[in-house]
Every structure is written in C-alpha cells, then in structure tokens.
Scaffold this active site. Structure first.
Site, PDB file in Angstrom:
ATOM      1  N   CYS A 345      24.383   7.552  39.912  1.00  0.00           N
ATOM      2  CA  CYS A 345      24.272   8.928  40.385  1.00  0.00           C
ATOM      3  C   CYS A 345      23.344   8.998  41.607  1.00  0.00           C
ATOM      4  O   CYS A 345      23.697   8.501  42.668  1.00  0.00           O
ATOM      5  CB  CYS A 345      23.812   9.849  39.260  1.00  0.00           C
ATOM      6  SG  CYS A 345      24.168  11.599  39.558  1.00  0.00           S
ATOM      7  N   HIS A 446      27.269   8.539  34.305  1.00  0.00           N
ATOM      8  CA  HIS A 446      26.212   8.313  33.332  1.00  0.00           C
ATOM      9  C   HIS A 446      26.827   7.875  32.004  1.00  0.00           C
ATOM     10  O   HIS A 446      27.958   8.232  31.686  1.00  0.00           O
ATOM     11  CB  HIS A 446      25.416   9.602  33.080  1.00  0.00           C
ATOM     12  CG  HIS A 446      24.652  10.099  34.264  1.00  0.00           C
ATOM     13  ND1 HIS A 446      23.491   9.504  34.704  1.00  0.00           N
ATOM     14  CD2 HIS A 446      24.879  11.152  35.088  1.00  0.00           C
ATOM     15  CE1 HIS A 446      23.039  10.167  35.756  1.00  0.00           C
ATOM     16  NE2 HIS A 446      23.860  11.170  36.016  1.00  0.00           N
TER      17      HIS A 446
END
Length: 513
Positions: A345, A446
C-alpha cells in the site's frame, strides 16, 4: 440503580468493557466475551462508537472499519458491519485525522474541528448501536482509553456516555503489569460522578504474572475499598495470538543485532511514523523458524532476508522521514547488495518514482520523489478505494483487502498479481509491480499473507526454504486462538456472574446452549 434499559424493551441488552487507561486489555476482554457468548448460542455483536487507529479493514460491503472490531466480529462468528464501529479516526498528523463515518471517508479534520462535530457523531453512533440491538441478542460495547478522563467527559461519545445511552452495565478492566493497579481502579472510580460510578458492576485485573494466590489479599482489598466484585485475575499469556488494536504494541522497537551473523532467519518491517495495518505481518510471525522485527532506527540490513515497507496513513510525510532519518539510504544500499524489498500500500507507493497529491489529501498539495526502485507513479485522489480483493499469483490464489487513496500507474516492470474479484464482483485488473528479478515488489493488497500458499511462495522467493507455516494459518489460526482465548478467560473469570448480569439486563435464556 436499575441498569435495565426500559426505553425500548425490544432492544438487546448491552455490556460495556471500559478501562482504567489505554492498552489495558479492553479489546482482548471484548473479544473473549464475543467468543464465549457465541459458543453458548447467543447472537452477540461487538460495538465501539469511536476508534482511533490506522489499523483498519474492509467489510463484505466494501466499507472501512476498525480492524479490532473486525477481529471481534470474527470471534462472534458474524460478518463485520460498519455499525460495529461507526466512527473511525485515522491519524494523519499530531493534530489531525481522517474521519471515516459509517465506512466512508469524510475528509481530514483538525482536532478542534472534530470536537465541534461530536454531537452529530454521537447521534450517528447511537443510531448504529440501536440498529445492532435490533439485530442481535447481546451487544458488547468497548470503550477507549480511560473512562475517567474528566476533561473529556462532556464530549465523550465512546465510554460512559454511550454506556448510559445503552443502559449498559460496565466491566472495568485494569492492567496490573504496568503497576499501580490499586490506584488505577480506585482513582478511576473516584473520578466518576455517582451515576456513572454505579454502572461499574465488576472488575477484571489483566496481565498478571506469578503466583495468583499472592494477590488474594489485593483482591479482597479492592473489593472492600470499592464495593465491587473482582470477577477475575487474567494471567499473562504468550501462546495465544490475537491481533492488537493499534500500533502502541510496536512503539520504540529495539535495534536488532544482525540476524545473519547470529544464524537467525529474519525479515524486517520499517516502523513508519504513520504505520497502518501492521497486522498484515501476524501470519509471518507465526512461521516456525522465522523472526519478524519492527525497526524504527536505521541500521545495517544485510543480514535480513527481506525488508518490508508497510502501509502508511501519510505517504509523503513518511517518505520525507525515510530521507531525513537515514532510512532511504539504508534501503537503497540494501537493494544494491541484492536485498529483497516488499512494499504494501503506502510502502508500495514509496518504492515508486513519484507520489503526487495535487488536492492535498494528506497535507499540503505537492509532489514527493519516491525511492525510485519500482517504475510506478502514484496520484492521491478521491474517492478512496475500499475493497475485499481476491487475486492470483500465477497458480497460487489468495484474498485480502485494499484501502488507499492512490491510483498508481506502471511505466515498466511487470504486474505482480492478477485480480480475480473485488467486493464479490469479477475483475480482471492487474495489481502491483515487480522489478530487479522480483527482488523488489509492491502491492496494494493488505492481508496477502493470510493465504498459506502465498506466504510459502513469498518465503521461497526471498530464499527461505526451510521455514514452515503452521498447519493452521491466517483466518483458521485466528479462529483457533479465539477459542484458546475464551478457554483462558473462562478458566480465570467468573463467567457465571457475567452471564447472570446479562440476564438481569434482559438477555433471554432461549439462545443459550
């Protein structure tokens, strides 16, 4: 005082788990109660009116909520819903945060601006709680920080005011490990107004080490002094892995000796100032023979098999920190020595060439040069992406979730994953990027290590062939540990008293087994 909520007898009763301070064990106790009542056949749900954490996740509807309440929903064996955490504050600086209301980002606000909106947010949270109470048989409320912050009580939306709104009885949790447990408990009660004090019905002392019989006199003193029953003294545990609520558990990590020289197999995670979703690495920590170290101070990295840049709530700020702290140079040196780097991310964005924020979503508008190790360029723009994502790495499949403002474009390299679906809808997009013979990789996903096949393949790619993932991995391992936590709790806490309290508030016996 009669704590039964008589305003609407059709609503489920509530128990509130409040604390004498931050990180005393409220989340753990709430998680344990969710699993215990679920095992007894009660339809139970967790609730936290306001959560301040950069550790968040995505619901099946594609909405964002605090990770702790997702964990508690898993423990209750139900799907997470944003009503369980209607207000999520994600800190972006020392005095500001992004406000996520009912799963949707509503922009950044200063602490002062946030406090001017508290009455509106309290109303939203109260409405969310009522919806839960109409859908479940019992709701377990979790507080935040200390429930006795006298300067904040007038604007409190998560502790005693919400307990009062719900007609909830309160379990007070104190932490003996940090010291001063008697002052914690007595001081908390003394700071409260009588109507709030009377809601506290019992006490749980958490994180006890040593011979519990030596604390028997302490328990009797607390009960005599407060007039409340100590329902249990929970011993310290290391064998049960429950995802922590926020990054306080990894603050000020120590410098680690070079693992290669000591014959240890280890990976490092850079502890960014605005680190988010650090629980991504819990499954790696459970791999036998592998050590996972969070590092805050730059140090030689050559002994680590891989270094990970995790998510960040303020990518450009943390990029600047990497440079001023010396981390950027350490990471570049590590890559030049054939080290393996992974960015997730915000970490993925930092590994690229540029991060642009033309509208000022994370601070002042502008652009920041990345580390230049991946041929990608990111523009931060609304709307925020929040998806549950299934993906494929060649023949290996996994699932995780995405939470990001950025839109990233590759200018070279290769995509890392093929997306299969987002929020249950088929998708054929590409995710991430690899370069330098797959020694530098980045992804927006994630939770990718929840899949044992993905974990095993990534470990092989960084040269670890002897580490063994446990037989239970990811969600299955978490579910086992919820049962272990419940067993531990029931062995040391008077659950009969807590169940009787819930029944006195209106919990029917029909759901019990």
């Amino acid at each position: 005082m009669n704590l039964t909520c008589t305003c609407n007898p059709g609503l489920a009763p509530c128990l509130a788990v409040l604390g004498t301070g931050s990180d005393v064990g409220k989340s753990i106790v709430t998680t344990a109660l969710c699993r215990i009542f679920s095992r007894r056949g009660v339809r139970v749900a967790p609730f936290k009116a306001q959560n301040m954490s950069n550790n968040s996740g995505v619901t099946p509807e594609g909405l964002e909520m605090g990770r702790a309440q997702i964990v508690q929903a898993e423990a209750a064996r139900i799907s997470p819903h944003v009503d369980m955490n209607p207000v999520l504050l994600k800190p972006t600086s020392d005095v500001g945060c992004q406000v996520v209301l009912l799963g949707t980002a509503r922009g950044n606000q200063s602490a002062h601006d946030y406090h001017t909106r508290k009455e509106h947010l309290f109303g939203e949270a109260a409405a969310a709680l009522e919806r839960l109470r109409r859908s479940f048989e019992l709701v377990i409320l979790e507080g935040a920080g200390s429930c006795a912050e006298v300067n904040l009580m007038a604007g409190d939306i998560v502790n005693l005011r919400m307990a009062e709104q719900a007609g909830a009885a309160v379990v007070l949790v104190a932490d003996i490990h940090r010291g001063g447990v008697f002052a914690q408990i007595v001081g908390t009660l003394e700071c409260l107004e009588p109507r709030h004090r009377s809601r506290i019905r019992g006490i749980i002392v958490n994180r006890f080490r040593g011979d519990r019989t030596l604390f028997a006199d302490g328990v009797r003193w607390i009960e005599r002094r407060t007039g409340r029953t100590v329902w249990g003294v929970l011993p310290w545990f290391d064998q049960i892995r429950i995802e922590p609520e926020d990054s306080v558990v990894i603050e000020s990590p120590p410098r680690v000796p070079a693992p290669g020289a000591a014959g240890r197999t280890a990976v490092a995670v850079v502890r960014l100032p605005h680190i988010s979703n650090f629980t991504d690495f819990e499954p790696l920590s459970a791999v036998e023979g592998l050590q996972v170290h969070f590092l805050e101070q730059p140090q030689p990295l050559q002994g680590f098999r891989a270094v990970i840049l995790p998510g960040s709530k303020n990518t450009r700020h943390d990029l600047d920190w990497l440079r001023t702290s010396g981390w950027a140079q350490a990471l570049l040196d590590y890559q030049r020595s054939n080290g393996c780097l992974l960015g997730i991310c915000g970490g993925y964005q930092m590994l690229g060439r540029w991060v642009h924020d033309p509208e000022g979503h994370e601070g002042a508008p502008g652009s920041s040069a990345g580390l230049g190790l991946l041929p990608v360029e990111t523009v931060l723009r609304a709307p925020k992406t929040t998806t549950r994502t299934s993906f494929r790495w060649d023949e290996d499949c996994g699932s995780g979730y995405e939470i990001h403002m950025g839109q990233t474009v590759r200018h070279g390299g290769q995509p890392w994953f093929r997306v299969l679906a987002r929020n249950g809808r088929p998708d054929a997009a590409e995710d991430g990027c690899t370069a330098f013979d797959e020694r530098v990789t980045g992804t927006y996903i994630h939770g990718l290590f929840d899949a044992p096949e993905i974990t095993a393949r990534w470990l092989r790619g960084i040269g670890i062939t002897d580490a063994q993932a446990p037989a239970l991995h990811g969600p299955a391992a978490r579910d086992r540990d919820y049962d272990r936590l419940a067993d531990h709790f029931e062995a040391h806490v008077d659950m009969a008293a807590i169940i009787e309290l819930a029944r006195s508030l209106g919990l029917g016996a029909s759901g019990f087994r």
